[in-house]
Every structure is written in C-alpha cells, then in structure tokens.
Design a protein around this motif. Structure first.
Motif, PDB file in Angstrom:
ATOM      1  N   ASN A  22      -3.840   2.322  10.297  1.00  0.00           N
ATOM      2  CA  ASN A  22      -3.581   3.715  10.639  1.00  0.00           C
ATOM      3  C   ASN A  22      -2.098   4.044  10.654  1.00  0.00           C
ATOM      4  O   ASN A  22      -1.718   5.202  10.535  1.00  0.00           O
ATOM      5  CB  ASN A  22      -4.192   4.060  12.000  1.00  0.00           C
ATOM      6  N   GLU A  23      -1.263   3.052  10.820  1.00  0.00           N
ATOM      7  CA  GLU A  23       0.178   3.266  10.942  1.00  0.00           C
ATOM      8  C   GLU A  23       0.925   3.203   9.613  1.00  0.00           C
ATOM      9  O   GLU A  23       1.978   3.798   9.464  1.00  0.00           O
ATOM     10  CB  GLU A  23       0.780   2.238  11.901  1.00  0.00           C
ATOM     11  N   LEU A  24       0.399   2.431   8.682  1.00  0.00           N
ATOM     12  CA  LEU A  24       1.076   2.274   7.386  1.00  0.00           C
ATOM     13  C   LEU A  24       0.444   3.174   6.337  1.00  0.00           C
ATOM     14  O   LEU A  24      -0.785   3.289   6.272  1.00  0.00           O
ATOM     15  CB  LEU A  24       0.988   0.818   6.917  1.00  0.00           C
ATOM     16  N   PRO A  25       1.245   3.780   5.483  1.00  0.00           N
ATOM     17  CA  PRO A  25       0.704   4.621   4.401  1.00  0.00           C
ATOM     18  C   PRO A  25       0.223   3.746   3.237  1.00  0.00           C
ATOM     19  O   PRO A  25       0.887   3.625   2.208  1.00  0.00           O
ATOM     20  CB  PRO A  25       1.915   5.471   4.005  1.00  0.00           C
ATOM     21  N   LEU A  26      -0.931   3.112   3.413  1.00  0.00           N
ATOM     22  CA  LEU A  26      -1.395   2.108   2.461  1.00  0.00           C
ATOM     23  C   LEU A  26      -1.478   2.649   1.032  1.00  0.00           C
ATOM     24  O   LEU A  26      -1.078   1.968   0.087  1.00  0.00           O
ATOM     25  CB  LEU A  26      -2.734   1.527   2.911  1.00  0.00           C
ATOM     26  N   ASP A  27      -1.996   3.843   0.864  1.00  0.00           N
ATOM     27  CA  ASP A  27      -2.112   4.404  -0.484  1.00  0.00           C
ATOM     28  C   ASP A  27      -0.745   4.575  -1.138  1.00  0.00           C
ATOM     29  O   ASP A  27      -0.584   4.346  -2.334  1.00  0.00           O
ATOM     30  CB  ASP A  27      -2.845   5.745  -0.459  1.00  0.00           C
ATOM     31  N   ALA A  28       0.234   4.965  -0.358  1.00  0.00           N
ATOM     32  CA  ALA A  28       1.583   5.178  -0.895  1.00  0.00           C
ATOM     33  C   ALA A  28       2.284   3.860  -1.202  1.00  0.00           C
ATOM     34  O   ALA A  28       3.160   3.809  -2.059  1.00  0.00           O
ATOM     35  CB  ALA A  28       2.420   5.983   0.096  1.00  0.00           C
ATOM     36  N   PRO A  33       8.392  -0.201   5.333  1.00  0.00           N
ATOM     37  CA  PRO A  33       6.931  -0.279   5.420  1.00  0.00           C
ATOM     38  C   PRO A  33       6.369  -1.550   4.758  1.00  0.00           C
ATOM     39  O   PRO A  33       5.398  -2.121   5.239  1.00  0.00           O
ATOM     40  CB  PRO A  33       6.445   0.970   4.686  1.00  0.00           C
ATOM     41  N   TYR A  34       6.987  -1.985   3.674  1.00  0.00           N
ATOM     42  CA  TYR A  34       6.533  -3.209   3.007  1.00  0.00           C
ATOM     43  C   TYR A  34       6.816  -4.428   3.877  1.00  0.00           C
ATOM     44  O   TYR A  34       6.032  -5.381   3.898  1.00  0.00           O
ATOM     45  CB  TYR A  34       7.218  -3.373   1.651  1.00  0.00           C
ATOM     46  N   GLN A  35       7.926  -4.407   4.597  1.00  0.00           N
ATOM     47  CA  GLN A  35       8.251  -5.506   5.498  1.00  0.00           C
ATOM     48  C   GLN A  35       7.225  -5.580   6.630  1.00  0.00           C
ATOM     49  O   GLN A  35       6.812  -6.669   7.033  1.00  0.00           O
ATOM     50  CB  GLN A  35       9.677  -5.341   6.035  1.00  0.00           C
ATOM     51  N   LYS A  36       6.791  -4.429   7.112  1.00  0.00           N
ATOM     52  CA  LYS A  36       5.742  -4.406   8.130  1.00  0.00           C
ATOM     53  C   LYS A  36       4.432  -4.935   7.556  1.00  0.00           C
ATOM     54  O   LYS A  36       3.711  -5.683   8.222  1.00  0.00           O
ATOM     55  CB  LYS A  36       5.551  -2.990   8.667  1.00  0.00           C
ATOM     56  N   LEU A  37       4.127  -4.534   6.343  1.00  0.00           N
ATOM     57  CA  LEU A  37       2.899  -4.980   5.687  1.00  0.00           C
ATOM     58  C   LEU A  37       2.877  -6.492   5.541  1.00  0.00           C
ATOM     59  O   LEU A  37       1.894  -7.143   5.903  1.00  0.00           O
ATOM     60  CB  LEU A  37       2.755  -4.302   4.320  1.00  0.00           C
ATOM     61  N   VAL A  38       3.937  -7.065   5.027  1.00  0.00           N
ATOM     62  CA  VAL A  38       3.963  -8.515   4.826  1.00  0.00           C
ATOM     63  C   VAL A  38       3.908  -9.244   6.162  1.00  0.00           C
ATOM     64  O   VAL A  38       3.294 -10.310   6.276  1.00  0.00           O
ATOM     65  CB  VAL A  38       5.177  -8.938   3.968  1.00  0.00           C
ATOM     66  N   PHE A  39       4.502  -8.668   7.190  1.00  0.00           N
ATOM     67  CA  PHE A  39       4.474  -9.277   8.518  1.00  0.00           C
ATOM     68  C   PHE A  39       3.042  -9.402   9.023  1.00  0.00           C
ATOM     69  O   PHE A  39       2.630 -10.466   9.498  1.00  0.00           O
ATOM     70  CB  PHE A  39       5.327  -8.462   9.494  1.00  0.00           C
ATOM     71  N   ILE A  40       2.270  -8.330   8.935  1.00  0.00           N
ATOM     72  CA  ILE A  40       0.909  -8.372   9.469  1.00  0.00           C
ATOM     73  C   ILE A  40      -0.027  -9.159   8.556  1.00  0.00           C
ATOM     74  O   ILE A  40      -0.916  -9.868   9.028  1.00  0.00           O
ATOM     75  CB  ILE A  40       0.358  -6.960   9.774  1.00  0.00           C
ATOM     76  N   VAL A  41       0.160  -9.077   7.253  1.00  0.00           N
ATOM     77  CA  VAL A  41      -0.726  -9.784   6.320  1.00  0.00           C
ATOM     78  C   VAL A  41      -0.686 -11.295   6.567  1.00  0.00           C
ATOM     79  O   VAL A  41      -1.716 -11.962   6.488  1.00  0.00           O
ATOM     80  CB  VAL A  41      -0.374  -9.433   4.854  1.00  0.00           C
ATOM     81  N   GLN A  42       0.469 -11.827   6.903  1.00  0.00           N
ATOM     82  CA  GLN A  42       0.560 -13.269   7.105  1.00  0.00           C
ATOM     83  C   GLN A  42      -0.377 -13.764   8.209  1.00  0.00           C
ATOM     84  O   GLN A  42      -0.842 -14.895   8.174  1.00  0.00           O
ATOM     85  CB  GLN A  42       1.993 -13.677   7.407  1.00  0.00           C
ATOM     86  N   TYR A  43      -0.691 -12.916   9.163  1.00  0.00           N
ATOM     87  CA  TYR A  43      -1.556 -13.323  10.263  1.00  0.00           C
ATOM     88  C   TYR A  43      -3.041 -13.250   9.924  1.00  0.00           C
ATOM     89  O   TYR A  43      -3.873 -13.686  10.723  1.00  0.00           O
ATOM     90  CB  TYR A  43      -1.241 -12.490  11.510  1.00  0.00           C
ATOM     91  N   LEU A  44      -3.378 -12.739   8.760  1.00  0.00           N
ATOM     92  CA  LEU A  44      -4.785 -12.681   8.362  1.00  0.00           C
ATOM     93  C   LEU A  44      -5.339 -14.035   7.948  1.00  0.00           C
ATOM     94  O   LEU A  44      -6.559 -14.189   7.819  1.00  0.00           O
ATOM     95  CB  LEU A  44      -4.967 -11.669   7.230  1.00  0.00           C
ATOM     96  N   ARG A  45      -4.477 -15.014   7.754  1.00  0.00           N
ATOM     97  CA  ARG A  45      -4.939 -16.352   7.348  1.00  0.00           C
ATOM     98  C   ARG A  45      -6.030 -16.880   8.275  1.00  0.00           C
ATOM     99  O   ARG A  45      -6.980 -17.504   7.816  1.00  0.00           O
ATOM    100  CB  ARG A  45      -3.774 -17.335   7.357  1.00  0.00           C
ATOM    101  N   PHE A  73      -5.643  -5.680   0.009  1.00  0.00           N
ATOM    102  CA  PHE A  73      -5.695  -4.876  -1.218  1.00  0.00           C
ATOM    103  C   PHE A  73      -4.369  -4.167  -1.438  1.00  0.00           C
ATOM    104  O   PHE A  73      -3.855  -4.138  -2.561  1.00  0.00           O
ATOM    105  CB  PHE A  73      -6.825  -3.837  -1.160  1.00  0.00           C
ATOM    106  N   CYS A  74      -3.818  -3.614  -0.387  1.00  0.00           N
ATOM    107  CA  CYS A  74      -2.535  -2.920  -0.479  1.00  0.00           C
ATOM    108  C   CYS A  74      -1.431  -3.894  -0.873  1.00  0.00           C
ATOM    109  O   CYS A  74      -0.637  -3.613  -1.770  1.00  0.00           O
ATOM    110  CB  CYS A  74      -2.212  -2.248   0.847  1.00  0.00           C
ATOM    111  N   ALA A  75      -1.374  -5.034  -0.215  1.00  0.00           N
ATOM    112  CA  ALA A  75      -0.336  -6.027  -0.511  1.00  0.00           C
ATOM    113  C   ALA A  75      -0.442  -6.531  -1.948  1.00  0.00           C
ATOM    114  O   ALA A  75       0.568  -6.756  -2.613  1.00  0.00           O
ATOM    115  CB  ALA A  75      -0.421  -7.188   0.474  1.00  0.00           C
ATOM    116  N   LEU A  76      -1.668  -6.685  -2.441  1.00  0.00           N
ATOM    117  CA  LEU A  76      -1.858  -7.152  -3.820  1.00  0.00           C
ATOM    118  C   LEU A  76      -1.393  -6.125  -4.845  1.00  0.00           C
ATOM    119  O   LEU A  76      -1.058  -6.480  -5.967  1.00  0.00           O
ATOM    120  CB  LEU A  76      -3.330  -7.494  -4.060  1.00  0.00           C
ATOM    121  N   GLN A  77      -1.349  -4.855  -4.469  1.00  0.00           N
ATOM    122  CA  GLN A  77      -0.900  -3.802  -5.382  1.00  0.00           C
ATOM    123  C   GLN A  77       0.495  -3.295  -5.034  1.00  0.00           C
ATOM    124  O   GLN A  77       0.921  -2.247  -5.499  1.00  0.00           O
ATOM    125  CB  GLN A  77      -1.901  -2.646  -5.384  1.00  0.00           C
TER     126      GLN A  77
END
Length: 112
Positions: free
Chosen positions: A3-9, A26-38, A49-53
């Motif tokens: 809800n906080e990141l503009p994923l489509d953008a 915003p990309y730095q925030k994205l990579v920060f949270i994605v790493q914890y999905l492991r 999906f957003c990080a892959l694109q």
C-alpha cells in the motif's frame, strides 16, 4: 508495503540502473523488504513481481535470491511467479540475471 509503494510505477521493465540517488528511494525500499521474503514462501509475490520488472538491477537480483531460496527449500513456484519469470527471460538486459533465470528454470519441477 504494497500500500505504501507505487508498485505499478516501479515496474517499468528491466534496465541497467544502479539505483543510486534520491530518485531511487522507492526502489531501495522495495529491495529492502523483498529480501525478507526468503523465509516466507509464496508470500509477498506482488512485491516480487514488481522487483522482477524493476529497472534497478539490485531489485531483480534480490527477487531472484528469494526465488532461489524458495527452490532450495523445495517449494514449487506459483504459476503466476513462473509466468513472471518466463516474461522476464524475454526482456532481461543483464546477462548475469539471464543466466540465473535459466538456472532457476532448470530447477523448477515443471519448466516455466
């Protein structure tokens, strides 16, 4: 975070951006949270999906780290994630990432 990141953008397609500078916050925030999905298989896939694109190489690498971790743990990737990886293989501009995608495809029980 979804809800906080503009994923489509952020998901504008692969490029060779380093992601340095205030415009990449915003990309730095994205990579920060994605790493914890492991540790959470099949969770947060919309972030993957957003990080892959993402045009930022580090975002795509981090998303692939998560995918590889899930595969290492014996998880099967969702059909949607398999489709996202297949799509990325057709447009990826970084040779190292493309090699990682091909290796991940070979590890998936049903090829994506």
């Amino acid at each position: 975070f979804t809800n906080e990141l503009p994923l489509d953008a952020l998901a504008t397609g692969p490029a060779l951006e380093l992601g340095i500078g205030p415009e990449f916050a915003p990309y730095q925030k994205l990579v920060f949270i994605v790493q914890y999905l492991r540790a959470y298989p099949h969770q947060g896939q919309e972030l993957l999906f957003c990080a892959l694109q993402s045009p930022v190489v580090n975002c795509r690498n981090m998303a692939l780290n998560v995918v590889e971790e899930w595969l290492d743990a014996g998880h099967t990737l969702s059909l949607a994630l398999q489709a996202a990886l297949r799509e990325l293989m057709t447009v990826e501009v970084d040779e190292d990432i493309l090699k990682r995608l091909q290796a991940a495809q070979n590890r998936q029980p049903s090829p994506f």
